[in-house]
Design a protein around this motif. Structure first.
Motif, PDB file in Angstrom:
ATOM      1  N   VAL A   1       4.059  48.568 -65.549  1.00  0.00           N
ATOM      2  CA  VAL A   1       3.434  49.967 -65.552  1.00  0.00           C
ATOM      3  C   VAL A   1       4.003  50.474 -66.880  1.00  0.00           C
ATOM      4  O   VAL A   1       3.369  51.078 -67.764  1.00  0.00           O
ATOM      5  CB  VAL A   1       3.880  50.725 -64.336  1.00  0.00           C
ATOM      6  N   LEU A   2       5.314  50.261 -67.347  1.00  0.00           N
ATOM      7  CA  LEU A   2       5.680  50.835 -68.527  1.00  0.00           C
ATOM      8  C   LEU A   2       5.038  50.182 -69.729  1.00  0.00           C
ATOM      9  O   LEU A   2       4.737  51.030 -70.641  1.00  0.00           O
ATOM     10  CB  LEU A   2       7.343  50.555 -68.576  1.00  0.00           C
ATOM     11  N   ILE A   3       4.961  48.840 -69.934  1.00  0.00           N
ATOM     12  CA  ILE A   3       4.342  48.201 -70.816  1.00  0.00           C
ATOM     13  C   ILE A   3       2.832  48.623 -70.888  1.00  0.00           C
ATOM     14  O   ILE A   3       2.209  49.007 -72.002  1.00  0.00           O
ATOM     15  CB  ILE A   3       4.275  46.706 -70.654  1.00  0.00           C
ATOM     16  N   GLN A   4       2.018  48.873 -69.667  1.00  0.00           N
ATOM     17  CA  GLN A   4       0.878  49.195 -70.035  1.00  0.00           C
ATOM     18  C   GLN A   4       0.698  50.835 -70.441  1.00  0.00           C
ATOM     19  O   GLN A   4      -0.292  51.039 -71.346  1.00  0.00           O
ATOM     20  CB  GLN A   4       0.167  49.528 -68.285  1.00  0.00           C
TER      21      GLN A   4
ATOM     22  N   MET B   1       7.866  63.992 -58.147  1.00  0.00           N
ATOM     23  CA  MET B   1       8.924  62.667 -58.232  1.00  0.00           C
ATOM     24  C   MET B   1       8.338  61.770 -59.433  1.00  0.00           C
ATOM     25  O   MET B   1       7.153  61.513 -59.212  1.00  0.00           O
ATOM     26  CB  MET B   1       9.329  61.835 -57.058  1.00  0.00           C
ATOM     27  N   ASN B   2       8.912  61.667 -60.781  1.00  0.00           N
ATOM     28  CA  ASN B   2       8.279  60.647 -61.654  1.00  0.00           C
ATOM     29  C   ASN B   2       8.659  59.257 -61.268  1.00  0.00           C
ATOM     30  O   ASN B   2       9.105  58.912 -60.253  1.00  0.00           O
ATOM     31  CB  ASN B   2       8.964  61.087 -63.062  1.00  0.00           C
ATOM     32  N   LEU B   3       7.950  58.636 -62.045  1.00  0.00           N
ATOM     33  CA  LEU B   3       7.852  57.009 -61.808  1.00  0.00           C
ATOM     34  C   LEU B   3       9.394  56.294 -61.628  1.00  0.00           C
ATOM     35  O   LEU B   3       9.402  55.492 -60.805  1.00  0.00           O
ATOM     36  CB  LEU B   3       7.090  56.220 -62.954  1.00  0.00           C
ATOM     37  N   HIS B   4      10.235  56.789 -62.598  1.00  0.00           N
ATOM     38  CA  HIS B   4      11.268  56.048 -62.395  1.00  0.00           C
ATOM     39  C   HIS B   4      12.225  56.329 -61.314  1.00  0.00           C
ATOM     40  O   HIS B   4      12.801  55.737 -60.643  1.00  0.00           O
ATOM     41  CB  HIS B   4      12.262  56.284 -63.765  1.00  0.00           C
ATOM     42  N   ALA B   5      12.197  57.502 -60.967  1.00  0.00           N
ATOM     43  CA  ALA B   5      12.841  58.061 -59.619  1.00  0.00           C
ATOM     44  C   ALA B   5      12.336  57.298 -58.452  1.00  0.00           C
ATOM     45  O   ALA B   5      13.049  57.038 -57.487  1.00  0.00           O
ATOM     46  CB  ALA B   5      12.811  59.525 -59.655  1.00  0.00           C
ATOM     47  N   ASN B   6      10.904  57.462 -58.303  1.00  0.00           N
ATOM     48  CA  ASN B   6      10.172  56.628 -57.415  1.00  0.00           C
ATOM     49  C   ASN B   6      10.761  55.277 -57.086  1.00  0.00           C
ATOM     50  O   ASN B   6      11.148  54.780 -55.992  1.00  0.00           O
ATOM     51  CB  ASN B   6       8.874  56.685 -57.511  1.00  0.00           C
TER      52      ASN B   6
ATOM     53  N   ILE C   1      -3.120  45.104 -68.503  1.00  0.00           N
ATOM     54  CA  ILE C   1      -2.776  45.032 -70.124  1.00  0.00           C
ATOM     55  C   ILE C   1      -3.872  43.942 -70.761  1.00  0.00           C
ATOM     56  O   ILE C   1      -4.253  43.706 -71.834  1.00  0.00           O
ATOM     57  CB  ILE C   1      -1.408  44.516 -70.001  1.00  0.00           C
ATOM     58  N   ALA C   2      -4.041  42.726 -69.905  1.00  0.00           N
ATOM     59  CA  ALA C   2      -4.757  41.486 -70.411  1.00  0.00           C
ATOM     60  C   ALA C   2      -6.060  41.950 -70.765  1.00  0.00           C
ATOM     61  O   ALA C   2      -6.759  41.621 -71.623  1.00  0.00           O
ATOM     62  CB  ALA C   2      -4.709  40.558 -69.399  1.00  0.00           C
ATOM     63  N   LYS C   3      -6.584  42.966 -70.168  1.00  0.00           N
ATOM     64  CA  LYS C   3      -8.072  43.539 -70.373  1.00  0.00           C
ATOM     65  C   LYS C   3      -8.193  44.187 -71.633  1.00  0.00           C
ATOM     66  O   LYS C   3      -9.039  44.096 -72.248  1.00  0.00           O
ATOM     67  CB  LYS C   3      -8.457  44.278 -68.878  1.00  0.00           C
TER      68      LYS C   3
END
Length: 104
Positions: A39-42, A1-6, A73-75
């Motif tokens: 998670v999408l931005i990362q 199962m992909n991230l979006h479906a999860n 992301i900040a790191k």
């Protein structure tokens, strides 16, 4: 199962629960969606910029693709260490003696 479906499955399960506190239910749903968006931005940042820290005192450091905790992301952007910057600068300016290291 992909991230979006999860995420969709988790969100539907949360909203289907019969909670008496609708505000808590909506807050939990928004928290889940916020994590998904992060998670999408990362993933986008990693895909476009790689794992090298972009700015700050650790600029140029090849970092990990994921963090165990904290905002990854900040790191990667180089602003995670910002509160420590005055102390890092003070340590650099102190010119501590270094044994066995050749400074170029």
């Amino acid at each position: 199962m992909n991230l979006h479906a999860n995420i969709r499955q988790q969100l539907q399960a949360q909203l289907a629960e019969s909670q008496t506190d609708e505000i808590a239910q909506l807050n939990n749903a928004l928290r889940l969606l916020s994590k998904w968006r992060s998670v999408l931005i990362q993933n986008t940042l990693l895909q476009q910029q790689g794992t090298v820290v972009m700015e700050g005192p650790l600029a140029g450091l090849d970092f990990l693709p994921q963090s165990a905790e904290g905002c990854h992301i900040a790191k990667l952007l180089g602003c995670y260490e910002q509160p420590l910057l005055p102390f890092i600068e003070a340590a650099i300016q102190a010119n501590y003696p270094v044994k066995g290291v050749r400074v170029i």
